[in-house]
Every structure is written in C-alpha cells, then in structure tokens.
Design a protein around this motif. Structure first.
Motif, PDB file in Angstrom:
ATOM      1  N   UNK A   1       0.957  -1.080  -0.059  1.00  0.00           N
ATOM      2  CA  UNK A   1       0.123   0.370   0.207  1.00  0.00           C
ATOM      3  C   UNK A   1       1.151   1.345   0.255  1.00  0.00           C
ATOM      4  N   UNK A   2       0.477   2.645  -1.409  1.00  0.00           N
ATOM      5  CA  UNK A   2       1.534   2.768  -0.862  1.00  0.00           C
ATOM      6  C   UNK A   2       1.295   4.054   0.231  1.00  0.00           C
ATOM      7  N   UNK A   3      -0.027   4.144   0.999  1.00  0.00           N
ATOM      8  CA  UNK A   3      -0.128   5.023   1.766  1.00  0.00           C
ATOM      9  C   UNK A   3       0.354   4.983   2.898  1.00  0.00           C
ATOM     10  N   UNK A   4      -0.007   3.077   3.425  1.00  0.00           N
ATOM     11  CA  UNK A   4       0.249   2.974   4.822  1.00  0.00           C
ATOM     12  C   UNK A   4       1.720   1.997   4.791  1.00  0.00           C
ATOM     13  N   UNK A   5       2.514   1.396   3.720  1.00  0.00           N
ATOM     14  CA  UNK A   5       3.491   0.752   3.749  1.00  0.00           C
ATOM     15  C   UNK A   5       3.204  -0.341   3.489  1.00  0.00           C
ATOM     16  N   UNK A   6       1.840  -0.871   3.844  1.00  0.00           N
ATOM     17  CA  UNK A   6       2.228  -2.303   5.052  1.00  0.00           C
ATOM     18  C   UNK A   6       1.673  -3.757   2.903  1.00  0.00           C
ATOM     19  N   UNK A   7       2.781  -4.661   3.414  1.00  0.00           N
ATOM     20  CA  UNK A   7       2.730  -5.248   2.393  1.00  0.00           C
ATOM     21  C   UNK A   7       2.003  -6.425   1.987  1.00  0.00           C
ATOM     22  N   UNK A   8       0.992  -6.835   0.769  1.00  0.00           N
ATOM     23  CA  UNK A   8      -0.160  -7.168   1.302  1.00  0.00           C
ATOM     24  C   UNK A   8      -0.508  -8.137   0.414  1.00  0.00           C
ATOM     25  N   UNK A   9       0.805  -8.453  -0.548  1.00  0.00           N
ATOM     26  CA  UNK A   9       0.710 -10.259  -1.755  1.00  0.00           C
ATOM     27  C   UNK A   9       1.638  -9.934  -2.778  1.00  0.00           C
ATOM     28  N   UNK A  10       2.422 -11.139  -3.311  1.00  0.00           N
ATOM     29  CA  UNK A  10       3.028 -10.778  -4.321  1.00  0.00           C
ATOM     30  C   UNK A  10       3.167 -11.985  -5.338  1.00  0.00           C
ATOM     31  N   UNK A  11       2.854 -11.630  -6.292  1.00  0.00           N
ATOM     32  CA  UNK A  11       3.488 -13.150  -7.509  1.00  0.00           C
ATOM     33  C   UNK A  11       4.105 -13.321  -7.283  1.00  0.00           C
ATOM     34  N   UNK A  12       4.907 -15.151  -6.892  1.00  0.00           N
ATOM     35  CA  UNK A  12       6.189 -15.354  -6.454  1.00  0.00           C
ATOM     36  C   UNK A  12       6.559 -15.839  -7.628  1.00  0.00           C
ATOM     37  N   UNK A  13       7.959 -15.850  -7.533  1.00  0.00           N
ATOM     38  CA  UNK A  13       8.997 -15.879  -8.079  1.00  0.00           C
ATOM     39  C   UNK A  13       9.552 -17.634  -8.462  1.00  0.00           C
ATOM     40  N   UNK A  14       9.310 -18.347  -6.935  1.00  0.00           N
ATOM     41  CA  UNK A  14       9.988 -19.524  -7.467  1.00  0.00           C
ATOM     42  C   UNK A  14       8.463 -20.461  -7.974  1.00  0.00           C
ATOM     43  N   UNK A  15       6.991 -19.754  -8.214  1.00  0.00           N
ATOM     44  CA  UNK A  15       6.118 -20.345  -8.808  1.00  0.00           C
ATOM     45  C   UNK A  15       4.897 -19.269  -9.408  1.00  0.00           C
ATOM     46  N   UNK A  16       4.956 -18.407 -10.192  1.00  0.00           N
ATOM     47  CA  UNK A  16       4.475 -17.635 -10.999  1.00  0.00           C
ATOM     48  C   UNK A  16       3.307 -17.923 -11.035  1.00  0.00           C
ATOM     49  N   UNK A  17       2.674 -19.074 -10.716  1.00  0.00           N
ATOM     50  CA  UNK A  17       1.895 -19.447 -11.403  1.00  0.00           C
ATOM     51  C   UNK A  17       0.409 -19.389  -9.344  1.00  0.00           C
ATOM     52  N   UNK A  18       1.618 -18.568  -8.856  1.00  0.00           N
ATOM     53  CA  UNK A  18       0.611 -18.170  -7.346  1.00  0.00           C
ATOM     54  C   UNK A  18       1.263 -17.172  -6.762  1.00  0.00           C
ATOM     55  N   UNK A  19       0.019 -16.641  -6.180  1.00  0.00           N
ATOM     56  CA  UNK A  19       0.500 -15.130  -5.225  1.00  0.00           C
ATOM     57  C   UNK A  19       1.279 -16.105  -4.170  1.00  0.00           C
ATOM     58  N   UNK A  20       1.761 -15.228  -3.249  1.00  0.00           N
ATOM     59  CA  UNK A  20       1.712 -15.121  -1.835  1.00  0.00           C
ATOM     60  C   UNK A  20       0.860 -14.076  -1.589  1.00  0.00           C
ATOM     61  N   UNK A  21       0.320 -14.208   0.147  1.00  0.00           N
ATOM     62  CA  UNK A  21      -0.503 -13.735   0.284  1.00  0.00           C
ATOM     63  C   UNK A  21       0.070 -12.866   2.167  1.00  0.00           C
ATOM     64  N   UNK A  22       0.033 -11.729   2.747  1.00  0.00           N
ATOM     65  CA  UNK A  22       0.779 -11.735   4.143  1.00  0.00           C
ATOM     66  C   UNK A  22      -0.788 -12.332   4.667  1.00  0.00           C
ATOM     67  N   UNK A  23      -0.493 -12.968   5.920  1.00  0.00           N
ATOM     68  CA  UNK A  23      -1.412 -13.914   6.489  1.00  0.00           C
ATOM     69  C   UNK A  23      -2.406 -12.819   7.387  1.00  0.00           C
ATOM     70  N   UNK A  24      -1.059 -11.608   8.100  1.00  0.00           N
ATOM     71  CA  UNK A  24      -1.702 -10.536   9.101  1.00  0.00           C
ATOM     72  C   UNK A  24      -2.151  -9.506   8.018  1.00  0.00           C
ATOM     73  N   UNK A  25      -2.662  -9.394   7.066  1.00  0.00           N
ATOM     74  CA  UNK A  25      -3.974  -8.927   6.569  1.00  0.00           C
ATOM     75  C   UNK A  25      -5.092  -9.468   6.439  1.00  0.00           C
TER      76      UNK A  25
END
Ligand SMILES: [Zn+2]
Length: 139
Positions: A89-113
């Motif tokens: 998030x460009x406002x609060x800086x919190x990482x929400x998710x990412x497209x994975x490098x080891x498996x580009x068919x998957x997103x990783x997401x922040x469990x804390x969100x």
C-alpha cells in the motif's frame, strides 16, 4: 515441496472463510481471497526481502486474489531478477501480496492482513530457505 500440513481453517478462534477479506493497515487496499482450503503453506522466508518484511506468507493461485478496493493505491516493487512482483500500500506501506518467483502461478499473501487473523496464533511456521533460492541456481 513441503508436505501440506493439516488444513488451517481456524486461527485463534477466527474461522477462515472460503472468501476471506484482507486489508492493508490504513484500509485503502482491500482484497478478497479465495481460501477453500484455508491458509495454505504458511511460512516465513529468509531472503533479502522477506527478512526485512517479516511477514508470515501463505499461498493462493493467481485466481485466488481479487482486488476489491484500492488497486490505484498499490505500489509494485521488484528487484534482482524482477520475476516476483511485490505489492504494498502506497499510503501505509503494508505489504499485501506478491506474485511468487519460485511459482509464478501463485500469489503469496500477508497472513497478517487477513481479517480477524493474528498470525502469532499460528504458532511457529516453517522458514523457507530464500537465500538459496532455486531460481538463482545456475547450472
Ligand atoms: Zn494502506
């Protein structure tokens, strides 16, 4: 490939819904995650990015994340091979998710969100060896 543990469908009394909302800290970004199998493969990673970020991450297929709100607030960060796409998030800086490098068919997401989920209730989670990333190994 790590063996998949028992399905995590309840964390500290919060039921993981099939369509579970996740949000950044300020609320600008809201995601809907499709989690029919609960929280899959929660982990920490010790790569240069994750060791700073410190989030517990879990996986969904690319179709498993819908941006409900705040797409324009998401910033993309890429480094090194620029395969992975890290969103925050460009406002609060919190990482929400990412497209994975080891498996580009998957997103990783922040469990804390995840709404109502405290990742500390998961107890200890496996640590992935991100320093020696498979995608960095050269023949
Ligand atoms: Zn935010």
């Amino acid at each position: 490939m790590a063996a998949s543990a028992a399905m995590i469908k309840n964390v500290g009394g919060t039921e993981i819904k099939i369509r579970h909302r996740a949000s950044c800290h300020c609320g600008a970004v809201v995601l809907e995650l499709h989690l029919p199998e609960g929280i899959v493969d929660p982990r920490r990673c010790d790569c240069s990015m994750c060791r700073r970020r410190g989030a517990v991450v879990a996986s969904v297929p690319l179709s498993g994340i819908t941006i409900v709100q705040g797409e324009a607030s998401l910033k993309l960060y890429q480094f090194n091979t620029k395969t992975a796409k890290h969103y925050f998030c460009s406002h609060c800086g919190i990482y929400t998710h990412h497209q994975r490098r080891s498996n580009p068919d998957q997103y990783g997401y922040n469990v804390g969100c995840l709404e109502g989920v405290n990742p500390f209730d998961l107890g200890s989670v496996p640590i992935k060896d991100g320093v020696n990333h498979p995608a960095d190994r050269k023949a």
